[in-house]
Scaffold this motif. Structure first.
Motif, short mmCIF file in Angstrom:
data_model
loop_
_atom_site.label_atom_id
_atom_site.label_comp_id
_atom_site.label_asym_id
_atom_site.label_seq_id
_atom_site.Cartn_x
_atom_site.Cartn_y
_atom_site.Cartn_z
N UNK A 174 41.70 35.32 35.44
CA UNK A 174 41.70 36.55 36.24
C UNK A 174 40.47 37.43 35.97
N UNK A 175 39.51 36.92 35.22
CA UNK A 175 38.26 37.67 35.07
C UNK A 175 37.60 37.88 36.42
N UNK A 177 38.96 38.94 39.09
CA UNK A 177 39.53 40.05 39.87
C UNK A 177 38.59 41.24 39.97
N UNK A 178 38.05 41.67 38.84
CA UNK A 178 37.10 42.78 38.90
C UNK A 178 35.67 42.25 38.73
N UNK A 179 35.49 41.36 37.77
CA UNK A 179 34.14 40.96 37.36
C UNK A 179 33.36 40.23 38.46
N UNK A 181 33.69 40.84 41.80
CA UNK A 181 33.49 41.64 43.01
C UNK A 181 31.98 41.79 43.25
N UNK A 182 31.58 41.78 44.52
CA UNK A 182 30.16 41.91 44.85
C UNK A 182 29.85 43.36 45.19
N UNK A 189 29.94 42.31 39.81
CA UNK A 189 30.18 43.33 38.79
C UNK A 189 29.74 42.83 37.42
N UNK A 190 30.01 41.54 37.11
CA UNK A 190 29.58 41.06 35.79
C UNK A 190 28.07 41.01 35.68
#
Lengths: 310, 310
Positions: A174-175, A177-179, A181-182, A189-190
């Motif tokens: 689930x990394x 889910x946020x990481x 996102x463009x 995000x990462x």
């Protein structure tokens, strides 16, 4: 990171042993002895963990550069567990290992100072006396709050020759889910986090070309790992997810620079519970967990040496 | 969150007292006594903190619903500090307060289970015996890793009637660095996190309309707070940054629903060090920190009551 790369170079090995000791990993004989001594208590659990850790450290301290202690597995036994954490850090140091506290700590600036005192620097008592607390060599950190919470740690890194590893791309499913996102400029995000981490370390690059501000990037994302290596030339990677989580030596190949530096690869369960691995075909009993751990660490070293061209 | 909202309702007060005890906040008389007893040690510091905390709790336990302990300020004194943490949690419970452990913990699923055991649930020992460890009522959590690391905590929330507060928009200036980046669909990163938090809690809404999956939103962002209240109708907010960090009652007004529920407001320094506030015009000595804390807490309650229409 100079201290770390130096050890990697001498030992020709970028392996980190993760000490995330669940009770079920520990031979029953050890647990039984401590229950007889201390009852079915946190104290007994903590003593079993400490004995388990010491034997694992003894088994590999001449061949690996560092250990990583996952704080959650000590905090879950309360202050007794944290005593085992403290003693394991000290024992690791006595055996010449670098010690990473895996706490993923994070907070606003003033509070981050307190975490830094606990794990990297020293705590101020009365009359300007300062004392180290857990005194690890590095701490894992979550950068969601931005530089405010990172700066006090960087200051301690410079003052005490310590390091931090900031979460960039984590190994879990689930990394994404946020990481992943463009953002509007096309970065994920990462990658935004990667660029922040890179920026935070740019003025403190050591003789091996790496700053004390490292990054955590999971072995489970080989493509991302390779791209991040190119994107963050001065950032050393702590790569979890090797072994039991599914990452192989090939998967982590992209983490290293052309000289085989710039990354350390963590394996926890596959070393702590090596005797259970199919590879060893029942060769080791539960009591021989430490011998199995050494065999597995030698195997892992040889796999990684091929990749690193050591 | 039902337990929390119930207390807010009875006391007509959404105040949380933050116990982030720096040594310098504690009257010299207390520190001196403990140094004489235990030397200039972590033990002396921890004993001073515990005495300070107990007096603060005694001063306000009949008028506020909850306290929040910032773990960093205990971890910085090692296991002695964590004993003070543990004893403060217990003392808070004895005095009828709900206790939030502010640890901003985060990790992958299996490790998150261990954190959850430490702070919310119970730890498994031998023979299927489980025991609570720190046994707080809620834990603050960083959601950068996604649902994997949140799920085990939600499970414990349901099993043990506990709560979590996930960082959405933090109070510090550099929270903008990552949290305010705009993703392709136009949302900011903190709004992406807000939507995830909202989603994670949607099936567990209690009788006051809030799920056990809360959010941390800083008092220093009044506009965002108001918009997030609308965006996350079933998410209770823990709002730090009131008082010393600059947030006023007006700033936090947007955090509440129309009935004055849905948010708790944390003040740390302005309560712990109330005797130093200009407002009290030198009325209180250092030794009267607890009396000053009560006066300030009554003042804060009256400010918040205006906003909440209690």
């Amino acid at each position: 990171m100079d201290r770390l790369m130096e050890k990697v170079k001498v030992l020709k090995n970028p392996t980190v042993m993760g000490l995330d000791p669940k009770l079920e990993y520990i031979p029953f004989s050890i647990r039984k002895k401590n229950i007889e001594l201390y009852g079915n208590t946190f104290k007994a659990a903590a003593e079993s963990i400490l004995e388990f850790n010491r034997k694992l450290i003894d088994a590999v301290s001449d061949i690996i550069p560092a250990i990583k202690l996952q704080l959650a597995y000590y905090e879950m036994y309360g202050t007794e567990g944290l005593k085992a954490f403290e003693k394991t850090v000290r024992y690791g140091h006595e055996k010449g290992l670098l010690v990473i506290a895996d706490g993923k700590r994070n907070d606003i600036g003033s509070t981050s100072e307190a975490y830094s005192s606990a794990y990297l620097g020293e705590t101020l008592l009365e009359d300007n006396v300062t004392k180290p607390v857990y005194d690890a060599d590095a701490l894992t950190v979550n950068g969601y709050l931005g530089i405010d919470g990172i700066k006090p740690m960087i200051d301690d890194c410079m003052k005490y020759r310590k390091g931090i590893f900031v979460l960039v791309k984590t190994s879990n499913p689930s990394s994404v889910q946020l990481q992943d996102m463009v953002v509007q400029d096309g970065r994920r995000v990462y990658e935004v986090m990667a660029d922040l981490v890179s920026e935070w370390g740019k003025d403190t690059v050591g003789k091996y070309g790496y700053s004390p501000v490292g990054a955590v990037v999971g072995a489970t994302w080989p493509q991302e790992l390779k791209k991040l290596r190119a994107r963050m030339p001065h950032t050393c990677f702590l790569v979890p997810g090797y072994g039991a989580q599914g990452g192989s030596a090939e998967d982590v190949a992209g983490a290293f620079d052309n000289n085989g530096f710039g990354a350390i690869i963590n394996a926890s369960r596959s070393l702590m519970c090596a005797h259970k691995l199919q590879r060893w075909n029942g060769k080791f009993s539960e009591e021989e967990f430490d011998i199995a751990c050494r065999e597995e660490a030698l195997h892992m070293r040889s796999e990684l040496q091929k990749i690193c061209n050591f």
